[in-house]
Write an enzyme that holds these catalytic residues in place. Structure first.
Site, PDB file in Angstrom:
ATOM      1  CG  LEU A  73      -2.026  -1.134   1.138  1.00  0.00           C
ATOM      2  CD1 LEU A  73      -2.974  -1.037   2.352  1.00  0.00           C
ATOM      3  CD2 LEU A  73      -2.854  -1.126  -0.148  1.00  0.00           C
ATOM      4  CG  PHE A 115       0.295  -5.749 -11.615  1.00  0.00           C
ATOM      5  CD1 PHE A 115       0.233  -5.236 -12.901  1.00  0.00           C
ATOM      6  CD2 PHE A 115      -0.592  -6.762 -11.272  1.00  0.00           C
ATOM      7  CE1 PHE A 115      -0.677  -5.721 -13.823  1.00  0.00           C
ATOM      8  CE2 PHE A 115      -1.510  -7.251 -12.185  1.00  0.00           C
ATOM      9  CZ  PHE A 115      -1.558  -6.735 -13.464  1.00  0.00           C
ATOM     10  CB  ALA A 158       7.456  -2.180  -9.722  1.00  0.00           C
ATOM     11  CG  ASN A 214      10.084  -1.652  -4.058  1.00  0.00           C
ATOM     12  OD1 ASN A 214       9.649  -1.926  -2.944  1.00  0.00           O
ATOM     13  ND2 ASN A 214       9.318  -1.669  -5.131  1.00  0.00           N
ATOM     14  CE1 TYR A 271       9.210   1.253 -13.504  1.00  0.00           C
ATOM     15  CE2 TYR A 271       9.399   2.308 -15.653  1.00  0.00           C
ATOM     16  CZ  TYR A 271       8.715   1.480 -14.777  1.00  0.00           C
ATOM     17  OH  TYR A 271       7.552   0.883 -15.174  1.00  0.00           O
ATOM     18  CE  LYS A 293       8.701  -2.445 -13.541  1.00  0.00           C
ATOM     19  NZ  LYS A 293       7.652  -3.287 -12.993  1.00  0.00           N
ATOM     20  CG  HIS A 330       0.901   8.237 -15.251  1.00  0.00           C
ATOM     21  ND1 HIS A 330       0.825   7.686 -14.004  1.00  0.00           N
ATOM     22  CD2 HIS A 330       1.889   7.575 -15.899  1.00  0.00           C
ATOM     23  CE1 HIS A 330       1.727   6.713 -13.902  1.00  0.00           C
ATOM     24  NE2 HIS A 330       2.378   6.626 -15.033  1.00  0.00           N
ATOM     25  CG  ASP A 357      10.179  12.877 -21.824  1.00  0.00           C
ATOM     26  OD1 ASP A 357      10.169  11.785 -21.231  1.00  0.00           O
ATOM     27  OD2 ASP A 357       9.473  13.840 -21.492  1.00  0.00           O
TER      28      ASP A 357
HETATM   29  N1  LIG Z   1       1.211   2.854 -15.571  1.00  0.00           N
HETATM   30  C1  LIG Z   1       1.926   2.643 -16.698  1.00  0.00           C
HETATM   31  O1  LIG Z   1       1.726   3.313 -17.724  1.00  0.00           O
HETATM   32  C2  LIG Z   1       2.986   1.559 -16.745  1.00  0.00           C
HETATM   33  C3  LIG Z   1       3.761   1.423 -17.915  1.00  0.00           C
HETATM   34  C4  LIG Z   1       4.727   0.402 -17.957  1.00  0.00           C
HETATM   35  C5  LIG Z   1       4.886  -0.460 -16.882  1.00  0.00           C
HETATM   36  N2  LIG Z   1       4.138  -0.292 -15.758  1.00  0.00           N
HETATM   37  C6  LIG Z   1       4.349  -1.219 -14.642  1.00  0.00           C
HETATM   38  O2  LIG Z   1       3.106  -1.789 -14.272  1.00  0.00           O
HETATM   39  C7  LIG Z   1       3.052  -2.043 -12.880  1.00  0.00           C
HETATM   40  C8  LIG Z   1       1.817  -1.410 -12.291  1.00  0.00           C
HETATM   41  O3  LIG Z   1       1.814  -0.019 -12.591  1.00  0.00           O
HETATM   42  P1  LIG Z   1       0.717   0.943 -11.934  1.00  0.00           P
HETATM   43  O4  LIG Z   1       0.654   2.164 -12.780  1.00  0.00           O
HETATM   44  O5  LIG Z   1      -0.514   0.165 -11.651  1.00  0.00           O
HETATM   45  O6  LIG Z   1       1.480   1.321 -10.583  1.00  0.00           O
HETATM   46  P2  LIG Z   1       0.897   1.522  -9.103  1.00  0.00           P
HETATM   47  O7  LIG Z   1       1.929   2.298  -8.345  1.00  0.00           O
HETATM   48  O8  LIG Z   1      -0.499   2.055  -9.152  1.00  0.00           O
HETATM   49  O9  LIG Z   1       0.842   0.034  -8.550  1.00  0.00           O
HETATM   50  C9  LIG Z   1       1.971  -0.633  -8.010  1.00  0.00           C
HETATM   51  C10 LIG Z   1       1.540  -1.272  -6.692  1.00  0.00           C
HETATM   52  O10 LIG Z   1       2.634  -2.010  -6.170  1.00  0.00           O
HETATM   53  C11 LIG Z   1       2.725  -1.783  -4.776  1.00  0.00           C
HETATM   54  N3  LIG Z   1       4.122  -2.070  -4.397  1.00  0.00           N
HETATM   55  C12 LIG Z   1       5.249  -1.453  -4.844  1.00  0.00           C
HETATM   56  N4  LIG Z   1       6.346  -2.049  -4.331  1.00  0.00           N
HETATM   57  C13 LIG Z   1       5.906  -3.061  -3.532  1.00  0.00           C
HETATM   58  C14 LIG Z   1       6.547  -4.068  -2.748  1.00  0.00           C
HETATM   59  N5  LIG Z   1       7.869  -4.147  -2.672  1.00  0.00           N
HETATM   60  N6  LIG Z   1       5.779  -4.983  -2.095  1.00  0.00           N
HETATM   61  C15 LIG Z   1       4.423  -4.924  -2.163  1.00  0.00           C
HETATM   62  N7  LIG Z   1       3.754  -3.995  -2.890  1.00  0.00           N
HETATM   63  C16 LIG Z   1       4.495  -3.078  -3.577  1.00  0.00           C
HETATM   64  C17 LIG Z   1       2.270  -0.353  -4.578  1.00  0.00           C
HETATM   65  O11 LIG Z   1       1.790  -0.097  -3.267  1.00  0.00           O
HETATM   66  C18 LIG Z   1       1.167  -0.230  -5.638  1.00  0.00           C
HETATM   67  O12 LIG Z   1      -0.105  -0.583  -5.111  1.00  0.00           O
HETATM   68  C19 LIG Z   1       4.366  -1.506 -12.318  1.00  0.00           C
HETATM   69  O13 LIG Z   1       5.249  -2.593 -12.163  1.00  0.00           O
HETATM   70  C20 LIG Z   1       4.854  -0.557 -13.375  1.00  0.00           C
HETATM   71  O14 LIG Z   1       6.262  -0.470 -13.382  1.00  0.00           O
HETATM   72  C21 LIG Z   1       3.189   0.688 -15.659  1.00  0.00           C
END
Ligand SMILES: NC(=O)c1ccc[n+]([C@@H]2O[C@H](COP(=O)([O-])OP(=O)(O)OC[C@H]3O[C@@H](n4cnc5c(N)ncnc54)[C@H](O)[C@@H]3O)[C@@H](O)[C@H]2O)c1
Length: 327
Positions: free
Chosen positions: A33, A73, A75, A92, A141, A145, A187, A283
């Protein structure tokens, strides 16, 4: 048999949890969270508050549920933050990610779906970007990944872990129940809609001298429901005995920042002031996916790829939840 969803209280995770449960799957969520919201999950979802790197906790989850697969997910996901705090990102995303994978494989879990990103490619040498494009990320970052992708390959070779690493382009939009609420928000779409709501004075357009038709950067926006569905299909691929794969998730169509703002004005019917500013370091001008592999290997087809639809769903959620989630 259950599916462990790490980061399931986050933006994309919470939408995917709903999609899995609608299909009758048993889901268990692990999230610390730090960036997620408990209220983004239905109250009856089995939920463990904790970290992916907590081997004792993950071991307990494996004992308490018959976990068959993991969708990972969890991260930290801010490029700028990762540049300033690399140790935190590597600890992390890589350190805890490795502990999670190792604990799961040790506990007999052999199927894994991973949230990777187009940031693993770095500065594109060709656009649209195919999965075979060289990977040389431009920030911690992206490297974090990239490293998990390599770790997954090594666990496949050594222990037969089968995985699908999904390289997302720009996740966007909302469902009726779930939307985007990041703090701080970085975003573009939620920021543009905050301007439409009168909560921000203007939207900054970083860079208007790119070699694109209107000079602003072009990105491939993909609806969060389409993204979620790809995870369901990736699990189906692994259950059929499919091989480990790296797969782009984008629509294959790019939209410029100015085009997005103009579409947001027409969808919301509100004024959205935009201010041109300098480029941000790192960018790229255009990030657009070759999305053929997702169609071919997973049978995946984006259904809500149209930019106006993406913005409409995000706007509907914003109007219903102007402050985002309560927690
Ligand atoms: N949003 C995008 O456009 C996008 C694009 C490419 C990749 N991603 C990847 O998709 C995934 C989800 O993205 P999102 O936008 O939903 O992010 P988000 O931050 O909304 O969700 C990530 C969740 O992971 C939890 N978290 C983080 N580290 C943790 C840990 N060590 N243990 C337990 N929980 C942990 C956070 O509390 C959060 O709820 C991420 O891995 C992100 O890198 C997202």
């Amino acid at each position: 048999m259950a599916i462990l969803v790490t980061g399931g209280a986050g933006y994309i995770g919470s939408v995917t949890v709903d999609l899995l449960r609608e299909r009758g799957e048993e889901v268990v969520v692990l999230d610390d969270l730090a960036r997620g919201h408990r209220s983004a999950l239905d109250a009856d979802v089995p939920f463990y508050s904790g970290r992916t790197g907590d081997r004792a906790l993950v071991g307990r989850i494996l004992r308490e549920h018959k976990v068959e697969a993991c969708v990972h997910f969890a991260a930290l996901a801010y490029v700028g933050e990762s540049v300033n705090e690399p140790a935190r990102y590597y600890a992390n995303n890589v350190g805890e990610g490795l502990a999670l994978i190792d604990t799961l494989v040790g506990g007999g879990v052999k199927r894994f779906v991973f949230s990777s990103t187009c940031a693993t490619y770095g500065e594109p040498k060709e656009v649209p970007i195919p999965e075979t494009h060289p990977q040389w990320p431009k920030n911690p970052y992206g490297w974090s990944k990239f490293m998990i992708e390599r770790i997954l390959e090594d666990f496949d070779a050594a222990q037969g872990l089968k995985f699908v690493a999904l390289r997302y382009f720009n996740a966007a939009g909302a469902t009726a129940k779930r939307g985007e609420h990041h703090e701080p928000e970085t975003h573009l779409i939620p920021l543009v809609l905050d301007v439409a709501l009168g909560r921000r004075s203007h939207i900054s357009v970083f860079g208007s001298d790119y070699p694109t038709p209107d000079g602003t950067a072009i990105r491939d926006y993909i609806h969060v429901s389409d993204l979620g569905l790809a995870h369901v299909q990736a699990l189906a691929h692994l259950r059929k005995g499919g091989a480990s794969e790296f797969i782009n998730l984008g629509t294959g169509h790019g939209h410029s920042v100015l085009e997005l703002i103009e579409t947001a004005r027409s969808v919301t019917g509100r004024k959205i002031a935009a201010r041109k500013e300098g480029r941000r370091a790192g960018d790229p001008a255009r990030l657009v996916a070759v999305s053929e592999k997702a169609r071919r290997v997973l049978g995946w087809e984006p259904k809500l790829g149209d930019l106006a639809t993406i913005l409409r769903t995000a706007w509907d959620w914003k109007l219903a939840h102007p402050d985002g989630y309560p927690d």
